[in-house]
Design a protein around this motif. Sequence first.
Motif, PDB file in Angstrom:
ATOM      1  N   UNK A   1     -11.030  -4.958   0.717  1.00 43.38           N
ATOM      2  CA  UNK A   1     -11.280  -3.716   1.432  1.00 43.38           C
ATOM      3  C   UNK A   1     -10.705  -2.588   0.610  1.00 43.38           C
ATOM      4  N   UNK A   2     -11.423  -1.467   0.589  1.00 40.79           N
ATOM      5  CA  UNK A   2     -11.040  -0.419  -0.342  1.00 40.79           C
ATOM      6  C   UNK A   2     -10.298   0.707   0.356  1.00 40.79           C
ATOM      7  N   UNK A   3      -9.163   1.070  -0.190  1.00 43.35           N
ATOM      8  CA  UNK A   3      -8.460   2.259   0.290  1.00 43.35           C
ATOM      9  C   UNK A   3      -7.679   2.829  -0.879  1.00 43.35           C
ATOM     10  N   UNK A   4      -7.434   4.127  -0.835  1.00 42.54           N
ATOM     11  CA  UNK A   4      -6.597   4.755  -1.854  1.00 42.54           C
ATOM     12  C   UNK A   4      -5.219   4.118  -1.823  1.00 42.54           C
ATOM     13  N   UNK A   5      -4.753   3.807  -0.599  1.00 45.11           N
ATOM     14  CA  UNK A   5      -3.411   3.269  -0.418  1.00 45.11           C
ATOM     15  C   UNK A   5      -3.211   2.002  -1.242  1.00 45.11           C
ATOM     16  N   UNK A   6      -4.196   1.087  -1.187  1.00 46.61           N
ATOM     17  CA  UNK A   6      -4.024  -0.175  -1.894  1.00 46.61           C
ATOM     18  C   UNK A   6      -4.485  -0.094  -3.347  1.00 46.61           C
ATOM     19  N   UNK A   7      -5.260   0.964  -3.673  1.00 45.12           N
ATOM     20  CA  UNK A   7      -5.677   1.113  -5.067  1.00 45.12           C
ATOM     21  C   UNK A   7      -4.487   1.416  -5.973  1.00 45.12           C
ATOM     22  N   UNK A   8      -3.406   1.909  -5.362  1.00 45.65           N
ATOM     23  CA  UNK A   8      -2.200   2.155  -6.150  1.00 45.65           C
ATOM     24  C   UNK A   8      -1.760   0.868  -6.845  1.00 45.65           C
TER      25      UNK A   8
ATOM     26  N   UNK B   1       0.836  -1.207   0.000  1.00 49.18           N
ATOM     27  CA  UNK B   1       0.000   0.000   0.000  1.00 49.18           C
ATOM     28  C   UNK B   1       0.869   1.254   0.000  1.00 49.18           C
TER      29      UNK B   1
ATOM     30  N   UNK C   1      -2.823  -6.172   2.289  1.00 48.17           N
ATOM     31  CA  UNK C   1      -3.194  -6.314   3.692  1.00 48.17           C
ATOM     32  C   UNK C   1      -4.394  -7.235   3.808  1.00 48.17           C
ATOM     33  N   UNK C   2      -5.521  -6.801   3.287  1.00 51.30           N
ATOM     34  CA  UNK C   2      -6.696  -7.656   3.277  1.00 51.30           C
ATOM     35  C   UNK C   2      -7.341  -7.488   1.923  1.00 51.30           C
TER      36      UNK C   2
END
Lengths: 279, 336
Positions: free
Chosen positions: A226-233, A169, A222-223
């Motif tokens: 689950x949606x986050x900008x961090x992992x959308x990268x 992330x 991580x999981x």
Amino acid sequence: MSRAFAIGPWAIVLFLISVAPVGAAERPHHVTSLNLCTDQLLVALADPGDIASLSPLAGDPGISGIAASADRWPDNRASAEEILREQVDLVLAEPGGAGPTVALLQRLGVRVETVPMVDRLEQIATTVRQVAAWLGQQERGDALIREMERKLAEIPPPTERITALLYEANGWTVGKGTLSDDVLNAAGFVNQAERLGVSGYGAVSLERVLADPPDLLIENRYRVGEISLAEMLLDHPAFLHTKLRRINIPDRMLICGTPSIADAALALANAKRDEVAAQ
Amino acid sequence: MTRTTRDIALGLGLVLVVLLLFAASLALGPVSLRPGALVDALLGKGETASILIMQQIRLPRAILAVAIGAGLGMSGAALQGLLRNPLADPAVIGVSTMAGLGAVLVFYSGLVVMAPVVLPLAAMLGALVDIILLFLLCGRHGGTLSLILAGAGINSLGASLTALALNLAPSPFAVAELVFWLLGSLTDRSMEHVWLAVPLILLGLVLLSRTGRALDALLLGDQVAESLGVSVGRTRAIIVIGTALAVGPGVAVAGAIGFVGLAVPHLLRPLIGHRPSRLLIPSAFGGAALVLGADLLVRVIPTASELKLGVVTSLLGAPLFLALLLRLRRQGEAHA
């Protein structure tokens, strides 16, 4: 008769006092853990009945390798109050984790042992041996170490090395001086993070990854779901346009310096073998 | 110089500044590319990596900066005209924060995965809710102070609700992303974001740009404006919807970027004068230049993790805001 009557109970009391503390020091029966990695060591080494509580992270399937079994024990929120109420005889903590709580517990006379952070594979055996000794479970500790070494020995010695980059992330990756770097090397990779100028933990911009791509990108999510900008990268369309090969090694396999990291090393070594075959 | 030639010179100057900053935005990044390679990569020639960097990372970033800046600049000029209030700005009166709240709700709940277009739509809805709340709180002719106070109230409510939503989001990274939603960033955005936001922003710009004459008439008061054949209610509705369109989708993909809509019209008025009709389009270009420039600065300033865009625009805009407040107070004292 009356003297015997007077001495008898005292002798028993004295005997109990002299024996009880030694017994407790050898094998604590009420152990709690404040951090994710100490949770895993505790569950791997202690008798289930000796575990008082685990940290809440132990039950988190995203980062915990023991999530499935963790709900057998209550979780603590690393608060001194809870731990005092549980009357534990040993607290396992990580350096820096729950700092004020640890300091308070120690001042109140609770035994807290700090398990050192591991940044090389070879340190794991020492740590396991140490924790096993604290728990009075030396034999179990030795067995765990033997199993880890057996798994690591299954990795064939690398004939040729290809590059890999762990990508997490927000573009974070790991370079020299970290356990993950050591695991990558053990699995037969050259860590691309080093070529990108990262030592320890650091972020690498998407542009630099694309300009200097590794042979294999190891996503470290991580999981899932689950949606986050961090992992959308990790899903940036630019990745879709490259021929960059990528695999997913979940965070929970790499996060702790415990014997189960041998599974991560094996999985990475298998990925490397497939990758070399595909090239 | 006559007024027309001055206008033409100013217009050309603004266009030139935007073009130069756009080019600089394409040229600068963590990976340095030769000028020749830059142009080649942009046209899809040369190394794959360079093509990807130009077409998939830097180009969307620069396009978004232009569109978002233009939306903020023009809606700032329109709101200042409509509300006859020099302190009106999409960020000051809470439009950006509420748009961010709308986006956060659909993003972290996972609705966005089903249909990405709900992201800009939810942000626009948030913006609309904000403006409607403002009208309810201040009435149509609310004074400067009541508007700013209502804006401050909605802003802190919106920010708190955003933080709450992020705390309740399943992903552990969500909480740290409050900074993105409240301060804005264009780092590693993609063409998907361009397609999601830019068409809606353009629609908003078209709507707003057609309100110039009505805003000029409104300067003379509602009744005079009505007597000149301007429908006050219709103008208000167009500006409210236009602002939601011009600002909301930008917030949905890049977070809230503060003070652009406030600063740009004020920087341009000394050059153009006070008539809203003459200010609207230059404000769009000015906003584009300001966001492009700020986005270049965050790339150049060597911080460990990239500075958020709103930090730069607020450092520029907030002192201006305070100076305007001071000037308004002095004027008030002069009248009293």
